[in-house]
Structure formats: C-alpha cells, structure tokens
Write an enzyme that holds these catalytic residues in place. Sequence first.
Site, PDB file in Angstrom:
ATOM      1  N   ILE A   1     -38.393  26.430 -21.194  1.00  0.00           N
ATOM      2  CA  ILE A   1     -37.018  26.652 -21.652  1.00  0.00           C
ATOM      3  C   ILE A   1     -36.034  26.830 -20.505  1.00  0.00           C
ATOM      4  O   ILE A   1     -34.877  26.412 -20.591  1.00  0.00           O
ATOM      5  CB  ILE A   1     -36.961  27.851 -22.627  1.00  0.00           C
TER       6      ILE A   1
ATOM      7  N   SER B   1     -40.014  21.220 -16.209  1.00  0.00           N
ATOM      8  CA  SER B   1     -41.386  21.649 -16.473  1.00  0.00           C
ATOM      9  C   SER B   1     -41.808  21.528 -17.924  1.00  0.00           C
ATOM     10  O   SER B   1     -42.992  21.661 -18.237  1.00  0.00           O
ATOM     11  CB  SER B   1     -41.547  23.112 -16.056  1.00  0.00           C
TER      12      SER B   1
ATOM     13  N   LYS C   1      -0.036  44.379  -1.572  1.00  0.00           N
ATOM     14  CA  LYS C   1      -0.911  45.031  -2.552  1.00  0.00           C
ATOM     15  C   LYS C   1      -1.221  46.470  -2.108  1.00  0.00           C
ATOM     16  O   LYS C   1      -1.549  46.727  -0.955  1.00  0.00           O
ATOM     17  CB  LYS C   1      -2.205  44.220  -2.677  1.00  0.00           C
TER      18      LYS C   1
ATOM     19  N   GLU D   1      -3.305  35.368  -7.081  1.00  0.00           N
ATOM     20  CA  GLU D   1      -3.513  36.183  -5.890  1.00  0.00           C
ATOM     21  C   GLU D   1      -4.104  35.354  -4.759  1.00  0.00           C
ATOM     22  O   GLU D   1      -5.069  34.605  -4.949  1.00  0.00           O
ATOM     23  CB  GLU D   1      -4.452  37.339  -6.255  1.00  0.00           C
TER      24      GLU D   1
ATOM     25  N   GLY E   1     -36.334  20.374 -11.166  1.00  0.00           N
ATOM     26  CA  GLY E   1     -37.758  20.310 -11.472  1.00  0.00           C
ATOM     27  C   GLY E   1     -37.949  20.640 -12.940  1.00  0.00           C
ATOM     28  O   GLY E   1     -37.820  21.795 -13.356  1.00  0.00           O
TER      29      GLY E   1
ATOM     30  N   CYS F   1      -3.077  42.184  -8.928  1.00  0.00           N
ATOM     31  CA  CYS F   1      -4.408  42.433  -9.492  1.00  0.00           C
ATOM     32  C   CYS F   1      -4.747  43.918  -9.667  1.00  0.00           C
ATOM     33  O   CYS F   1      -4.317  44.548 -10.622  1.00  0.00           O
ATOM     34  CB  CYS F   1      -5.467  41.713  -8.662  1.00  0.00           C
TER      35      CYS F   1
END
Length: 563
Positions: free
Chosen positions: A313, A310, A132, A66, A308, A168
């Site tokens: 996690i 640390s 469309k 598209e 950055g 679509c």
Amino acid sequence: MSKDTDNPHLDTSNEANNTHKSTETVTFAMAQSHFLVGDITANAKKMRTLALEAREQGADVIVFPELALLGYPPQDLLLRPSLSGRVKSALSTLSDVDDIVMIVGYPHVDHHGTFNSAAILHNGHQKGFYHKQILPNYGVFDERRYFDKGRNQVLFDFKGITIGLLICEDLWDKGPIAELKKQGADVIVSLNASPFEIEKQEDRKAMLSKRSKENDLPIIYTNAVGGQDDLVFDGGSLVTQADGSVAHEAPRFMDQLSLATLDVKTAKFDVQPKAPLSLSRESEMYQALVVGLRDYVNLSGFSGVIVGLSGGIDSALTLCIAVDALGADKVYAVMMPYEYTSQISLEDAQAQARRLNVSYTVCPIFDAVEGIRHTLAPLFNKSPSDTTEENIQARARGVVLMALSNKFGHLVITTGNKSELAVGYSTLYGDMAGGFDVLKDVYKSQVYKLASYRNRLEDTPVIPERVITRPPSAELRPDQKDQDSLPDYDVLDEVLMSYIDKDMGYQEIVDKGFDADMVAKVVKMVDNSEYKRCQAAIGTKISHKAFGRERRYPLVNKWSIKG
C-alpha cells in the site's frame, strides 16, 4: 520610515493635504503566489507583472506574502554578504509601477541590523517600511537566528483610510494589532508565509476572527503558496470583517490574485459571491503531498522520478501521488521481486502501473542477493540467517534504484511512512535510499485513509482493492507480516502520535489505557532509531511535528524513558 521614527503614520498620496479626502472604496489585491527562494530578480519581475494585472482589474493596493522578494524560508541565504545589494537592485526595478500601492515582503538590511520587513512602494518611491516585531523560534521557524526585532508600529494613510501593517507571527500575538488600533488604524494588512499543517486553515480563521472582533478591525491576510524543500505553503488567503466574519477566502494550494473592496465609510469589505469548497482532512493532506513532491522535483530540475513498486500500500499510494504531481510520463515504476515476493504482489503492482499508464519494469534481484550472500559467506562463518540477510534484499533494491537514477537522471522517491520511520522498521541504504520520501510525515493508518480517498476520486480505483485490504508485509521472509514484530497499526499510531506529536511521556501514555510493556517497547524503538532518521531523505511536512528540523534529539544520550 526608519525604525527610530516616532510618528507611525506614512503618507502615500502626492499631496499630504488630500490624505483624508473621502473616497468611496479602496480595492485590495492579495497576491497569493509562489515566490522562489533565492530567485530575487525573477520574484521582482513576477511582482511587477502581478501588480500591473491587479491595477488593470481595478486594485488600488496589492499585498504580497512575507519575504516574497527573497522567498521563504531563505535560511542562511540571509547571511550572504551580497544580499542587501541584490535586494536594493530588485526593488529599484519596481519603480516604474504607477497608480497602485505595492506592499512587498523583503529582507531589510541596514546599520541597525537585518529585519523581516514590508516595503510600501507607490509611484516609483518607497514611502516607508515596517519591521516584523514577533519573531517565531519554534517548530520549523528559526527567525531569531537571522533577524533583529522591529520596535515600532507602522501605519499609512491612503484614500481616506489608515492602514496598519503586520507580518505573520505579529498577528498571532494580541499586542501588535492592539497597538495599531490605538494608533488609529482602520484596516490591517498582514503579510504571511504560514506553512501547511493538517487543519491549520481552521486555526487561521479562528485566530483572524478573534483578532478582528477584539479590535473591531477588518484584516487582509495574504499567504504564500507552493512547496519549498519539506514545507508546503497552502495559500487560503483571507479577508475578515471587523465583526470577525470571513468576507473572502482564496483557494488552497494554488496561485490566485484575489480582489476585495473596502467601503471607506462603513469600513466593511464586499462579500465574496462564492467561496472555495472546503477541503476534507484527507483531501488537504493529499493535495499538500502532491504540491510538495511536484515543486521539489520540478524546481530541483529532475526529469522524472523512480518508484520501487512492491505491490504494497505504501508504494501504491506513493505512485498515485507521483502521477498526480508530475504526470504519468515522468514516473518510472520498478518491481524488484525476490523469492519471497508473492504472486499477488506482482499482479497488483502490474495492475496499478497499467491503470496509471506509467513506465513499468520488472527487475528481479535474485542474482544480486545471492551474489552478495556468496561474497559474505566466508566472513559470516556459517552463522544462522537473521535480519542481516533480509536487509541484503532491501539494499540490493536500493542499489538497482540508485543505479537507474544515476544513469537516467531521475530522482528516487522512497516509500516509507512515518510509523515505520518512527520505530526503525526500515533499512538504511536499502528501502531508505533515495532523495525524497513522499510519506515521511504520514502515519500508516493515514496511508490507508489516503489510499481509500484517492480511489474514491475515480470510477475505476487506481489502487487495487486487494492492496488496501490484505495484511501489510515487507516480504523479506516466508509468510512475513508487519504485525509479527509491531503492534496493530491503529494502536501503534496512537502511541506514536502521543509520544512524537504531543510530546507525552511514558507514564502519560500508559495512563491512557495502553499496555505498559508495549508502550515501553515502542518508545524504546523510537529512541533507538534516531540515527536512522538523521540519514533519511526529506519529505513533505503535514503534521504538527514532523521528523526533521522541528524534532531534534541527540543521537547519543542516556535519557531514561521511565524517569
């Protein structure tokens, strides 16, 4: 064919009398590829190359995604006055592609309006076009702002079959395909730019299967691929038989020219000998995050990224994604310790940087923080310390990262997750400073799952196990833990998903069994943090409802959460 023509059938053969002449097979090529928004000339050149390659491989028809000629979503580029001329010029460069039908997604501009369209090109001539009909105006889609609605079905006859065109959203509505069936279609071709969401591929398969079975029609579904701003298109182009079974499936998250051959007599496609491996929930999420960052950084022209690091996690997972997206040589990690930064964090950050072989620098911020505090001391009038002083630490880190970005031209990628952004557990002009937030649409509980997933991909974990198992902390004061001020992340994320992703109200969430006071506190935090999110960096969308263009709330309002 114009939008006012009553006869929906177009002829792509050189001799009209030969249109229904029996042919044993017709081979379709699905050009699942990344077409860059705004680069009309380069996109046309790429189409030409792919068409010639498909022809060499035996394809009779090639189907592009598209709006591939302009790229999707083009947003206000559709309002530029030079658009029509550029599109016509680019289409003319495809006129020397012979012996293959090209179905090209493009913006059509004429005196009737602007349309999201598909052009049928064959042997140097545009045989017709389709506009469309169903224009989505929800979530990330804003097509009614730009496009006029198509009114007619369009079919064309080629080598003994009648092909119906859709774009679509047309396929998600049952009306347009049913009308094509009524008009005599033998097979449906759909051009798509369907953005990634978690488990969206299964939804596509289910929808295609349903439409094929309802109408007893095979469908060719070509999807876009690649990152565009905060969106990722994941490919996974599909071919379904008339009974709804999947005959072909293209790989996810990568360019692929896939061929599928239709037997004209039986109206059945050949079956793919080996389908791509299905992706787990974590695998598809991770790949989407990698593609989103890769294409944003590379297509924006940045030479690399700064993270950055640390020892926590979120930054650990962000670093992994950055390396997988860009390569270790384009990733620069900076550890900025202060007096509350633990030795464990320093050790884990260094271990991960070495494991991933990225440039790693330790830049202490003690002098910067103390300098700012000294400057502010006369103004604070000996007021007791509070979150203001904690935020100074985060902002000092933001200053360091942005200075490095300005000096060396690398993009700062922030490391905040969706849970933190939702409740405002972040500092404006501090840890929020940067140009792209990799985890913006990833809840904290999902961060843990993605970290464990990434570690399972290699014999030696890339994220130290201690980073995953120890309690999360911003380390802005002694012995600080996230859960000092927030509910447990598993509980918090359930409430947030209910309120943000599912649009549930306060009472509905409480009725699910959550503590009423906790729900009220969390919902209030979400509502009060809207001003921060409006200033946040963009980040890859992976959920049904990401912060950004599909969730828009007034900054100033008097809406009551319990009303």
